[in-house]
Design a protein around this motif. Structure first.
Motif, mmCIF file in Angstrom:
data_model
loop_
_atom_site.group_PDB
_atom_site.id
_atom_site.type_symbol
_atom_site.label_atom_id
_atom_site.label_comp_id
_atom_site.label_asym_id
_atom_site.label_seq_id
_atom_site.Cartn_x
_atom_site.Cartn_y
_atom_site.Cartn_z
ATOM 1 N N VAL A 123 0.937 -1.179 0.004
ATOM 2 C CA VAL A 123 -0.004 0.176 -0.003
ATOM 3 C C VAL A 123 0.642 1.229 0.000
ATOM 4 O O VAL A 123 1.745 1.373 0.754
ATOM 5 C CB VAL A 123 -0.928 -0.161 1.413
ATOM 6 N N THR A 124 0.635 2.293 -0.792
ATOM 7 C CA THR A 124 1.433 3.545 -1.030
ATOM 8 C C THR A 124 1.889 4.049 0.367
ATOM 9 O O THR A 124 3.139 4.244 0.639
ATOM 10 C CB THR A 124 0.681 4.399 -1.958
ATOM 11 N N GLU A 125 0.854 4.183 1.256
ATOM 12 C CA GLU A 125 1.158 4.960 2.518
ATOM 13 C C GLU A 125 1.646 4.187 3.476
ATOM 14 O O GLU A 125 1.805 4.491 4.622
ATOM 15 C CB GLU A 125 0.015 5.863 2.788
ATOM 16 N N GLN A 126 1.622 2.748 3.320
ATOM 17 C CA GLN A 126 2.188 1.895 4.240
ATOM 18 C C GLN A 126 3.515 1.240 3.850
ATOM 19 O O GLN A 126 4.439 1.665 3.918
ATOM 20 C CB GLN A 126 1.241 0.934 4.864
ATOM 21 N N CYS A 127 3.515 -0.157 3.264
ATOM 22 C CA CYS A 127 4.610 -0.750 2.934
ATOM 23 C C CYS A 127 5.355 -0.018 1.672
ATOM 24 O O CYS A 127 6.880 -0.121 2.038
ATOM 25 C CB CYS A 127 4.131 -2.038 2.391
ATOM 26 N N PRO A 145 6.939 4.337 -9.586
ATOM 27 C CA PRO A 145 5.844 4.676 -10.721
ATOM 28 C C PRO A 145 4.454 4.852 -9.922
ATOM 29 O O PRO A 145 3.772 4.118 -9.382
ATOM 30 C CB PRO A 145 5.723 3.419 -11.573
ATOM 31 N N LYS A 146 4.062 6.255 -9.968
ATOM 32 C CA LYS A 146 2.873 6.598 -9.185
ATOM 33 C C LYS A 146 1.539 5.894 -9.575
ATOM 34 O O LYS A 146 0.493 5.695 -9.017
ATOM 35 C CB LYS A 146 2.559 8.006 -9.029
ATOM 36 N N ASP A 147 1.436 5.401 -10.949
ATOM 37 C CA ASP A 147 0.293 4.633 -11.393
ATOM 38 C C ASP A 147 0.219 3.278 -11.184
ATOM 39 O O ASP A 147 -0.558 2.667 -11.658
ATOM 40 C CB ASP A 147 0.084 4.895 -13.000
ATOM 41 N N ALA A 148 1.260 2.724 -10.650
ATOM 42 C CA ALA A 148 1.465 1.368 -10.351
ATOM 43 C C ALA A 148 1.744 1.046 -8.898
ATOM 44 O O ALA A 148 2.241 -0.171 -8.436
ATOM 45 C CB ALA A 148 2.820 0.676 -11.182
ATOM 46 N N VAL A 149 1.234 1.851 -8.059
ATOM 47 C CA VAL A 149 1.164 1.626 -6.604
ATOM 48 C C VAL A 149 -0.341 1.936 -6.245
ATOM 49 O O VAL A 149 -1.022 2.712 -6.970
ATOM 50 C CB VAL A 149 2.044 2.605 -5.865
ATOM 51 N N ALA A 154 -6.541 8.193 -0.174
ATOM 52 C CA ALA A 154 -5.935 8.958 -1.305
ATOM 53 C C ALA A 154 -4.971 9.891 -0.712
ATOM 54 O O ALA A 154 -4.076 10.478 -1.011
ATOM 55 C CB ALA A 154 -6.911 9.213 -2.181
ATOM 56 N N ASP A 155 -5.730 10.726 0.490
ATOM 57 C CA ASP A 155 -4.704 11.802 0.970
ATOM 58 C C ASP A 155 -3.639 11.323 1.693
ATOM 59 O O ASP A 155 -2.634 12.025 1.238
ATOM 60 C CB ASP A 155 -5.552 12.560 1.943
ATOM 61 N N LEU A 156 -3.526 10.286 2.307
ATOM 62 C CA LEU A 156 -2.205 9.916 2.541
ATOM 63 C C LEU A 156 -1.160 9.266 1.575
ATOM 64 O O LEU A 156 -0.097 9.626 1.886
ATOM 65 C CB LEU A 156 -2.419 8.509 3.703
ATOM 66 N N ALA A 157 -1.718 8.804 0.692
ATOM 67 C CA ALA A 157 -1.041 8.456 -0.576
ATOM 68 C C ALA A 157 -0.162 9.351 -1.060
ATOM 69 O O ALA A 157 0.918 9.483 -1.557
ATOM 70 C CB ALA A 157 -1.826 7.633 -1.566
ATOM 71 N N ALA A 159 0.326 12.083 0.423
ATOM 72 C CA ALA A 159 1.500 12.661 1.179
ATOM 73 C C ALA A 159 2.689 11.716 1.285
ATOM 74 O O ALA A 159 3.928 12.338 1.297
ATOM 75 C CB ALA A 159 0.848 12.957 2.629
ATOM 76 N N ALA A 160 2.253 10.557 1.086
ATOM 77 C CA ALA A 160 3.472 9.639 1.058
ATOM 78 C C ALA A 160 4.355 9.762 -0.175
ATOM 79 O O ALA A 160 5.604 9.703 -0.070
ATOM 80 C CB ALA A 160 2.794 8.218 1.115
ATOM 81 N N LEU A 161 3.770 9.956 -1.276
ATOM 82 C CA LEU A 161 4.667 10.029 -2.709
ATOM 83 C C LEU A 161 5.322 11.310 -2.387
ATOM 84 O O LEU A 161 6.574 11.514 -2.597
ATOM 85 C CB LEU A 161 3.730 10.250 -3.721
ATOM 86 N N LYS A 162 4.851 12.610 -1.877
ATOM 87 C CA LYS A 162 5.372 13.889 -1.476
ATOM 88 C C LYS A 162 6.552 13.610 -0.517
ATOM 89 O O LYS A 162 7.794 13.967 -1.010
ATOM 90 C CB LYS A 162 4.450 14.852 -1.219
#
Length: 180
Positions: A123-127, A145-149, A154-157, A159-162
């Motif tokens: 999960v983007t915002e976890q693992c 790759p942001k389209d392959a996670v 959504a909001d945490l994801a 933030a996690a990418l940032k």
């Protein structure tokens, strides 16, 4: 460190989607699987290692064949089948959030002379986030790759990418732009 070997790491995608947050995760996973499939196919074409690092769901007797069989027998095998490991895929079982925690992954990457990892999966915002941090502190270059996670929140994801980009110097790109 120069541009050494890359590896594509597929995180926690071999799953039956029967856990607590599955309903929240599924819409995002459905979107992420097709670009992930293309990324994995591209990696296989150019002989870039594809390493599946997957939760063992607390079942300490399970090996990757059993984990795959359970996932393929589950209600969402349509999300597992397109990205299933092939005979050349490597498989590492993990028990906690980071792909590095108490696993042989660091040793394996060293053996393969990998200096850059491409993290896809969930999960983007976890693992994914915790694995990116653990990779960064090991001096590995990280691409996500942001389209392959896939994410649960959504909001945490976002933030996690940032955070991965800003704090861990990760390259956050579309999967089609990933150089292998």
């Amino acid at each position: 460190m120069g541009h050494g070997q890359s590896a594509v790491i597929v995180i926690d995608m071999i799953t039956a989607y029967d856990h607590a947050d599955a309903e929240l995760l599924l819409p995002s996973a459905e979107k992420a699987v097709p670009p992930m499939k293309r990324l994995i196919e591209r990696a296989r074409e150019v002989q870039v290692p594809v390493i599946y690092v997957n939760d063992n769901f607390g079942r300490w007797r399970s090996h990757h064949g059993e984990i795959l069989e359970t996932a393929l027998a589950g209600p969402r095998s349509d999300l597992v089948e397109p990205i299933r490991p092939d005979d050349d895929s490597l498989f590492v079982v993990k028990a906690r959030h980071s792909i590095f925690y108490e696993t042989p992954l660091g040793y394996l990457l060293n053996q393969l002379q990998v200096s850059r990892i491409v993290l896809c999966g969930q999960v983007t915002e976890q693992c994914v986030l915790y694995s990116a941090l653990d990779a960064h502190i090991r001096h590995l270059r990280v691409t996500v790759p942001k389209d392959a996670v896939a994410h649960i929140h959504a909001d945490l994801a976002e933030a996690a990418l940032k955070m991965m980009e800003t704090n861990m110097d990760a390259d956050i790109v579309d999967s089609a732009a990933v150089r292998l």
